[in-house]
Design a protein around this motif. Structure first.
Motif, PDB file in Angstrom:
ATOM      1  N   LEU A  50      -7.647  -0.953  -7.657  1.00  0.00           N
ATOM      2  CA  LEU A  50      -6.384  -0.641  -7.011  1.00  0.00           C
ATOM      3  C   LEU A  50      -6.625  -0.625  -5.502  1.00  0.00           C
ATOM      4  O   LEU A  50      -7.508   0.078  -5.023  1.00  0.00           O
ATOM      5  N   PRO A  51      -5.871  -1.412  -4.730  1.00  0.00           N
ATOM      6  CA  PRO A  51      -6.124  -1.467  -3.283  1.00  0.00           C
ATOM      7  C   PRO A  51      -5.941  -0.108  -2.617  1.00  0.00           C
ATOM      8  O   PRO A  51      -5.010   0.643  -2.938  1.00  0.00           O
ATOM      9  N   ALA A  52      -6.813   0.191  -1.679  1.00  0.00           N
ATOM     10  CA  ALA A  52      -6.702   1.449  -0.933  1.00  0.00           C
ATOM     11  C   ALA A  52      -5.367   1.535  -0.199  1.00  0.00           C
ATOM     12  O   ALA A  52      -4.837   2.631   0.021  1.00  0.00           O
ATOM     13  N   ALA A  53      -4.810   0.384   0.150  1.00  0.00           N
ATOM     14  CA  ALA A  53      -3.533   0.352   0.869  1.00  0.00           C
ATOM     15  C   ALA A  53      -2.382   0.890   0.033  1.00  0.00           C
ATOM     16  O   ALA A  53      -1.311   1.195   0.570  1.00  0.00           O
ATOM     17  N   CYS A  54      -2.587   1.026  -1.284  1.00  0.00           N
ATOM     18  CA  CYS A  54      -1.535   1.533  -2.164  1.00  0.00           C
ATOM     19  C   CYS A  54      -1.524   3.054  -2.267  1.00  0.00           C
ATOM     20  O   CYS A  54      -0.533   3.633  -2.723  1.00  0.00           O
ATOM     21  N   LEU A  55      -2.599   3.692  -1.881  1.00  0.00           N
ATOM     22  CA  LEU A  55      -2.718   5.134  -2.108  1.00  0.00           C
ATOM     23  C   LEU A  55      -1.723   5.971  -1.300  1.00  0.00           C
ATOM     24  O   LEU A  55      -1.165   6.939  -1.838  1.00  0.00           O
TER      25      LEU A  55
END
Length: 254
Positions: A50-55
């Motif tokens: 899961l991309p860190a940009a989604c957190l």
């Protein structure tokens, strides 16, 4: 309205003060078994992190919309997230009992072809057929959604489905501003594909009245169609300007 594509079918729809998480598959890479062992390389799922940009957006989620219960649309980490945050869940009337059993906060259930109030706007359940031929039966019930929020573009989340008369009806009669198509052509080791094959993906794109967002690619091991495959095919048909094919973590402004 903004949409952030996470991976596979997981996304967030941000509209004013509403942040709707769709089909949360939130677990780490390689924490689920393969969905195909012979036809495609037996890699554990998800194939990507899961991309860190989604957190950051997860902290703002106000609601969750679930199309069906397959683990690549609602995994254990997704369930845990929803339980820990007591997130209001909207789902098919057919999935309510199971989701309540799992401890989720189901606040609204949707039936097929019944348009009801939803976050100040409207939502309607659209039938989805999860596969060609026999495989659709064991694949179980799936629900797409047609969503109209106040002063926002309308969205058709077709979910995991092949091209059917129901899909055709929504594209041609409801005039969605954005139509979301699961385009990975998923297939088990036996039976016909679980999702649209390329000809029907092209047909969906052609018949959509406005923009199309293609997802469900390169995140689970039984989906052979890649973003590059799809881009080449749509470009050859003169349809590339009509579509979004987002990378994991990418934001789309509508």
């Amino acid at each position: 309205m903004k949409i952030q594509h996470f991976r596979n079918a997981t996304m967030v729809i941000e509209a004013d003060d509403k942040v709707i998480l769709v089909d949360p598959m939130l677990g780490p890479k390689s924490t689920m078994p393969p969905f195909s062992f012979i036809r495609f390389k037996a890699k554990k799922n998800p194939l990507v992190e899961l991309p860190a940009a989604c957190l950051p957006i997860l902290d703002k989620v106000t609601h969750c919309l679930i199309t069906h219960l397959h683990p690549d649309h609602l995994d254990k980490d997704g369930e845990q997230f929803l339980r820990e945050n007591n997130t209001p869940v909207i789902c098919s009337v057919l999935d309510e009992k199971e989701l309540r059993k799992r401890g989720l906060n189901v606040v609204q259930t949707i039936d097929y072809w019944k348009r009801v109030d939803f976050l100040g706007g409207k939502i309607e359940g659209i039938p989805a057929v999860h596969g060609y031929g026999f495989v659709a039966k064991p694949a179980g019930n799936v629900m797409g959604y047609y969503i109209e929020l106040p002063d926002q573009p309308s969205i058709y989340l077709s979910s995991d489905t092949i091209y059917t008369e129901h899909v055709d009806k929504v594209l041609k009669e409801y005039n969605p501003d954005l139509s979301v198509c699961a385009s990975g052509s998923a297939q088990f080791d036996i039976f016909k594909p679980l999702l649209m094959h390329m000809d029907d993906i092209v047909r969906f794109t052609q018949n959509a009245p406005n923009k199309v967002l293609h997802n469900h690619m390169e995140a689970v091991n039984h989906c052979p169609t890649t973003r590059a495959d799809l881009k080449r095919e749509l470009q050859s048909k003169g349809l590339l300007d009509k579509v979004f094919i987002p990378q994991d973590g990418e934001w789309i402004n509508l």
